[in-house]
Scaffold this active site. Structure first.
Site: not given
Length: 264
Positions: A155, A168
């Site tokens: 990501s 995250y």
């Protein structure tokens, strides 16, 4: 007289006929799109995920387009169940070649308020499970003395620090780091391991957030004031999962539409 162009060049570089590609989290979003892309390149695609109905929908789309795919419902955090599924794939499908390590989960919370359960859930799937899926796949390639490709879906949050996405981002940063170590340890075995860091791509994980006022304000700060759709990763996925990436390993490909320049 000039040499004729080899019309088989693209097939030789990017074709996946006669090979199996495994996609985790294949029931929706980036996983479903990756599965469709690899099937279009000729791969037999093994669809892994917890939600059987969504896997069947992905399978139906691929079969309807003339491709090859099979569903294997499994919780990838369960290593015993995962090993059993990988054994079935080896028995029933073409030789293993590629893994798109995509299964993941999100969650927003300021660090001062994050719960232990949320940390365990996010790191457990995004980092721990991704590691053990990759190692289980690599062991099988090694035993068969076969080369292959592993693509870890990380990501943009791994390299930025958006508020509320600390855990995250940490889970994906850890996976990006592991990507380089996997590439180092498995290079001599012919297994190439790379990562893709997508920017904001609208999927089930973030769709609700993007519709909030905070989400809309975030999009307005991006250089092109837009988020992507899952097909934005098609080229990167096919490159890194195909023979064309023979000399690429340990790399991270950022696919973010310049979003990193607008994300704090």
């Amino acid at each position: 007289m000039t040499d004729r162009i080899d019309t088989n060049f693209l097939t030789q570089c990017f074709g996946l006929t006669g090979r199996t590609a495994i996609v985790t989290g294949a029931g929706s979003g980036l996983g479903r799109q990756a599965a469709k892309t690899l099937a279009a390149a000729g791969a037999e695609v093994a669809l892994l995920g917890r939600r059987e109905q969504q896997l069947k929908e992905t399978e139906a789309e691929i079969l309807g387009a003339g491709g090859h795919a099979r569903c294997f419902p499994v919780d990838v955090t369960d290593q015993t169940a995962l090993d059993a599924v990988l054994d079935r794939i080896q028995q029933d499908m073409a030789p293993l070649w590629a893994l798109i390590n995509n299964a993941g989960t999100g969650g927003r919370s300021p660090l001062a308020e994050v719960s232990a359960a949320a940390v365990d859930r996010i790191l457990g799937l995004n980092t721990k499970a991704a590691l053990f899926v990759a190692t289980a796949f690599a062991r099988r390639l090694t035993a068969a003395r076969s080369p292959g490709r592993i693509v870890n879906i990380c990501s943009l949050a791994a390299q930025s620090h958006p508020a509320g996405l600390g855990i995250y981002g940490a889970s994906k940063a850890a996976l990006e780091h592991l990507t380089r170590t996997m590439a180092h340890e498995w290079a001599a075995l012919g297994i190439n391991v790379n990562a893709i860091n997508p920017g904001f791509i609208e999927t089930d994980i973030n769709r609700a957030m993007l519709q909030t006022s905070a989400g809309k304000m975030m999009v307005e700060r991006l250089p092109r004031k837009r988020v992507g759709t899952p097909d934005a990763l098609d080229g990167a996925v096919l490159l890194l999962a195909s023979p064309a990436s023979a000399f690429i390993t340990g790399s991270t490909l950022i696919v973010d539409d310049a979003q990193r320049f607008g994300v704090a």
